[in-house]
Design a protein around this motif. Structure first.
Motif, short mmCIF file in Angstrom:
data_model
loop_
_atom_site.label_atom_id
_atom_site.label_comp_id
_atom_site.label_asym_id
_atom_site.label_seq_id
_atom_site.Cartn_x
_atom_site.Cartn_y
_atom_site.Cartn_z
N LYS B 366 0.83 -1.21 0.00
CA LYS B 366 0.00 0.00 0.00
C LYS B 366 0.86 1.25 0.00
CE LYS B 366 -4.33 -1.66 1.73
NZ LYS B 366 -5.59 -1.34 2.32
N GLY B 367 0.37 2.30 -0.68
CA GLY B 367 1.03 3.59 -0.63
C GLY B 367 2.27 3.72 -1.51
N PHE B 368 2.37 2.83 -2.51
CA PHE B 368 3.48 2.90 -3.47
C PHE B 368 2.95 2.92 -4.91
CE2 PHE B 368 5.96 1.25 0.11
CZ PHE B 368 7.23 1.78 -0.10
N VAL B 369 3.79 3.39 -5.82
CA VAL B 369 3.52 3.21 -7.26
C VAL B 369 4.76 2.64 -7.93
CG1 VAL B 369 1.82 5.08 -7.43
CG2 VAL B 369 4.25 5.57 -7.87
N ARG B 370 4.55 1.88 -9.00
CA ARG B 370 5.68 1.35 -9.75
C ARG B 370 5.85 2.13 -11.05
NH1 ARG B 370 6.22 -4.35 -13.01
NH2 ARG B 370 5.10 -3.07 -14.54
N ILE B 371 7.08 2.51 -11.32
CA ILE B 371 7.41 3.23 -12.55
C ILE B 371 8.38 2.36 -13.34
CG2 ILE B 371 8.38 5.36 -13.52
CD1 ILE B 371 7.82 6.68 -10.75
N ALA B 372 7.92 1.82 -14.47
CA ALA B 372 8.80 0.99 -15.31
C ALA B 372 9.61 1.94 -16.19
CB ALA B 372 7.97 0.04 -16.16
N TYR B 373 10.92 1.99 -15.95
CA TYR B 373 11.75 2.96 -16.68
C TYR B 373 12.46 2.35 -17.89
CZ TYR B 373 15.43 1.28 -13.41
OH TYR B 373 16.30 0.51 -12.68
N CYS B 374 11.94 1.26 -18.40
CA CYS B 374 12.46 0.66 -19.63
C CYS B 374 11.79 1.36 -20.82
CB CYS B 374 12.18 -0.83 -19.64
SG CYS B 374 10.51 -1.26 -19.13
N VAL B 375 12.09 2.65 -20.94
CA VAL B 375 11.55 3.47 -22.04
C VAL B 375 12.73 4.26 -22.62
CG1 VAL B 375 9.28 3.68 -20.92
CG2 VAL B 375 11.03 5.41 -20.49
N GLU B 376 12.49 4.95 -23.70
CA GLU B 376 13.56 5.79 -24.27
C GLU B 376 13.93 6.86 -23.25
OE1 GLU B 376 10.50 5.47 -25.49
OE2 GLU B 376 10.49 5.16 -27.67
N THR B 377 15.21 7.14 -23.12
CA THR B 377 15.69 8.15 -22.15
C THR B 377 15.03 9.50 -22.41
OG1 THR B 377 17.80 6.98 -22.08
CG2 THR B 377 17.77 9.22 -21.20
N GLU B 378 14.89 9.81 -23.67
CA GLU B 378 14.29 11.08 -24.07
C GLU B 378 12.86 11.22 -23.51
OE1 GLU B 378 11.81 10.89 -26.71
OE2 GLU B 378 11.52 13.07 -26.89
N ARG B 379 12.17 10.11 -23.40
CA ARG B 379 10.81 10.14 -22.86
C ARG B 379 10.84 10.47 -21.36
NH1 ARG B 379 5.75 8.05 -25.29
NH2 ARG B 379 7.10 8.00 -27.10
N ILE B 380 11.83 9.92 -20.68
CA ILE B 380 11.97 10.24 -19.26
C ILE B 380 12.30 11.72 -19.10
CG2 ILE B 380 13.40 9.87 -17.20
CD1 ILE B 380 13.48 6.95 -17.88
N GLU B 381 13.20 12.19 -19.95
CA GLU B 381 13.57 13.62 -19.88
C GLU B 381 12.35 14.51 -20.07
OE1 GLU B 381 18.20 13.18 -21.48
OE2 GLU B 381 16.56 13.43 -22.92
N ARG B 382 11.48 14.14 -20.99
CA ARG B 382 10.30 14.95 -21.23
C ARG B 382 9.24 14.76 -20.14
NH1 ARG B 382 7.25 14.32 -25.33
NH2 ARG B 382 8.00 12.32 -26.08
N ALA B 383 9.32 13.62 -19.44
CA ALA B 383 8.34 13.36 -18.37
C ALA B 383 8.70 14.11 -17.08
CB ALA B 383 8.27 11.86 -18.10
N LEU B 384 9.98 14.41 -16.92
CA LEU B 384 10.40 14.99 -15.63
C LEU B 384 9.65 16.29 -15.28
CD1 LEU B 384 14.25 14.19 -15.47
CD2 LEU B 384 12.33 13.00 -14.38
N PRO B 385 9.48 17.23 -16.23
CA PRO B 385 8.74 18.44 -15.88
C PRO B 385 7.30 18.13 -15.42
CG PRO B 385 9.84 18.70 -18.00
CD PRO B 385 10.00 17.27 -17.61
N LEU B 386 6.75 17.05 -15.97
CA LEU B 386 5.38 16.67 -15.57
C LEU B 386 5.38 16.10 -14.15
CD1 LEU B 386 4.44 15.03 -18.99
CD2 LEU B 386 3.73 17.29 -18.18
N PHE B 387 6.41 15.26 -13.86
CA PHE B 387 6.55 14.76 -12.48
C PHE B 387 6.74 15.94 -11.51
CE2 PHE B 387 7.73 10.46 -14.21
CZ PHE B 387 6.88 9.71 -13.41
N LYS B 388 7.46 16.96 -11.99
CA LYS B 388 7.71 18.13 -11.15
C LYS B 388 6.38 18.84 -10.84
CE LYS B 388 10.86 21.99 -10.60
NZ LYS B 388 11.70 22.99 -11.28
N LYS B 389 5.57 18.99 -11.86
CA LYS B 389 4.25 19.62 -11.64
C LYS B 389 3.42 18.80 -10.64
CE LYS B 389 3.58 21.95 -16.08
NZ LYS B 389 2.88 21.80 -17.37
N LEU B 390 3.52 17.47 -10.78
CA LEU B 390 2.79 16.58 -9.86
C LEU B 390 3.28 16.79 -8.43
CD1 LEU B 390 0.72 14.17 -9.75
CD2 LEU B 390 2.67 12.64 -10.10
#
Lengths: 398, 398
Positions: B366-390
């Motif tokens: 309980k109280g966790f989320v899983r983030i599968a980071y087997c994606v293109e690095t560029e996608r993670i880079e673009r996701a970071l600002p969204l995680f920041k907003k979250l």
């Protein structure tokens, strides 16, 4: 300690596999050319050219991550749409990609289907002779196999026996045409009669009785006049289990499908149960590369002329030697009467000549042997003198 | 009518698969580049060069009938001998080809193992958090999953909780290191303690308790100092379940193996039960072409530097934003504390930013989320600002 039933299944291989392994051992001992292994339905004809051409094209055109990645559990959408469109065109039965579930071959198609349908204690009716692994697959789903005899002369279903065998516990009837081990093909009239009985019994008991059609040999028919009709045309509650193992000569690659008739009662729910059963059994998806190969080569076949030649050669010679054989219209098996009451003893006598046959008793038919003629023609030619000697041993030759 | 449990399993997909399918739909709606699908463990790195090189070599060198034919049910002998020799060399545990059983991937390795071991009512202990399909696979064998908590801080097994959970019904303990979903790797000390407890409990109850080690991420470790020890070295009654899905980036091709420790009690009988279970479930053989690919490329890996880069990028940024994460030493998942008590609500909030995370509750935590980071690095880079907003939404950033 462990599960004793699984131990029993694993330590006592199927007779077919037992002979297959014996043949491999014997080949090491006396040379492969001296062993006449007629045990296993391993296609002897290369895959059609489109198989390797498609693999090479896919490797060069589709990025590795996409090509070898997980597909949806039910199979790639493009793959399913392509195969369903072919199915509709070829068999005159409307089918969409959403009615298709790609599997790891015929065995998977069957274990998934039985698991999707069966509740504990349910029964599935199978016509003898039948592929012996059906029993293993049905029992895996917690259900029971009920064998019903076929007409002794034609090996078509004995419908009176079927009517007597159907009870409120009957969840489905399994057919296999072209048939392993007999090569018999069910025509339209047979399917029509079967459908009428199943409809009447379903109504009588107020429960759907499913028709499960195991069709790995669908394309393996040898006479222009022989047409394998699609059972979905005759009966709504039909599930077709298919494999590309025999048609494309790819038995080791494990690719096939389940087609759920969209006209089945609660078809969408039934399809979902198939998805659930696949998940439960550990089939994450059918092999991705060969899903695409199957879609690309669907409807094509390996060169069947070899099998036809083998069938004619073997059937004509063996009947000339005095053996009694069921004439096979399809598949690549010849079902021959044993020359003595006990087929096991007959198989042992044949083994002396390195002729490796499978006892028909394993298929639920006493006094028969199965001869898989999916071997090089030259091997059959060299086996014939040995069959002749065997016939002489029994004084069959007139 | 049909089997309701299978219908339930098929109509309610696993949450991971549900999000995976949602992501595909969303990609059609708003463009693939705008969807940040961190749901599925689908490798993002191409297969190593040896995979395609081996396929091309096999297509040109081995006749079609041999290449695509049935192998023995347990896999080709050459394939098994090669992989077993590598296993012995790499992990310092003597293993022969006759201890190996080739499978259609990790899920098959597990369903076959559970089916081989379990009798009705048996229990298998799993440490939370765990891959949710374990429950499906264990229940398929008629057994029950018993979840045992891990240490909250390290996510290593809580051994006191384990000792309390073992009963005479315990047939086995399942471990998964490197772990999905936490990325935690079990070191030698952990395995040593685990082995001592299992030995003591097996003696106490007079029944073997098996150790089942699910190791699809075995090669996916990111620090030179991290070594994944082989559990067979510590405990005799061990069964290793392996898959090439992640190491060779071949998840769709379905190839892996089961290794039965030759030191297990009645090891030969146990191996036979594995063969029987594979047969019963409808796995005729593992895909033939990819069996040979696996043997040829065994021990090699796809380029793991991308995953390491992704891990560092994601872990460093998310902790900097104020999120609390378990540091992953292996696999390609980041297990992150939800920013609110209800992880489901947190996942829904993330979804507004097209960040698709998996609720940890599905992994028994309980109280966790899983983030599968087997994606293109560029996608993670673009996701970071969204995680920041979250993070800003939750006022996490200090």
């Amino acid at each position: 300690m462990m599960n004793e039933k699984m131990y029993a299944l694993g330590s006592k291989r199927s007779t077919i596999r037992e002979i297959f392994e014996y043949a491999k051992m014997r080949a090491v001992e006396i040379g492969k050319e001296n062993v006449f292994d007629f045990s296993i339905g391993n296609p002897s004809v290369p895959a059609p050219a489109c198989v390797h051409a498609t693999i090479k094209k896919l490797l060069s055109e589709i990025p590795s991550v996409e090509l070898h990645g997980y597909t949806s559990a039910q199979g790639g959408k493009d793959v399913r749409d392509t195969i369903a469109a072919n199915f509709t065109r070829r068999f005159g039965v409307a089918l969409s990609g959403d009615d298709l579930y790609m599997t790891c071959g015929a065995a998977a198609s069957l274990t998934i289907t039985f698991k999707a349908l069966a509740n504990a204690g349910d029964e599935f009716i199978v016509f003898a002779p039948f592929f012996p692994e059906y029993r293993v697959f049905i029992e895996n789903a917690g259900a029971k196999l009920v064998a019903v005899a076929s007409d002794e002369r034609t090996l078509l279903p004995d419908f009176e026996a079927l009517e007597r065998a159907i009870t409120p516990k009957t969840k489905g009837v399994l057919i296999n045409s072209p048939n392993n081990p007999s090569g018999v093909v069910y025509g339209e009239q047979t399917l029509q009669t079967l459908a009428e009985i199943l409809k009447a019994k379903s109504e009588e008991y107020g429960e759907t009785i499913y028709l499960i059609s195991d069709e790995p040999y669908r394309e393996l028919v040898y006479d222009a006049k022989t047409i394998v009709p699609c059972p979905m045309k005759f009966y709504a509650d039909t599930i077709v289990c298919y494999s590309y193992s025999k048609s494309l000569s790819l038995p080791g690659e494990r690719v096939g499908y389940i087609a759920v008739s969209p006209k089945a009662r609660e078809a969408k729910k039934l399809y979902a149960a198939v998805c659930g059963a696949g998940r439960s059994l550990g089939f994450v998806c059918a092999p991705a590369l060969f899903q695409r190969v199957a879609a690309s080569c669907d409807g094509q076949t390996a060169d069947l002329s070899v099998y036809r030649k083998n069938r004619d050669l073997l059937y004509n010679a063996l009947t000339a030697y005095g053996f009694t054989c069921i004439h096979p219209d399809g598949a690549f098996y010849l079902f021959m009467k044993s020359a003595e009451a006990d087929a096991a003893t007959f198989c042992e006598r044949a083994k002396k000549y390195e002729l490796l046959l499978v006892n028909g008793e394993d298929f639920g038919a006493k006094g028969f042997v199965r001869i898989a003629y999916c071997v090089e023609t030259e091997r059959i030619e060299r086996a014939l003198p040995l069959f002749k000697k065997l016939a002489e041993e029994y004084s069959l030759i007139k």
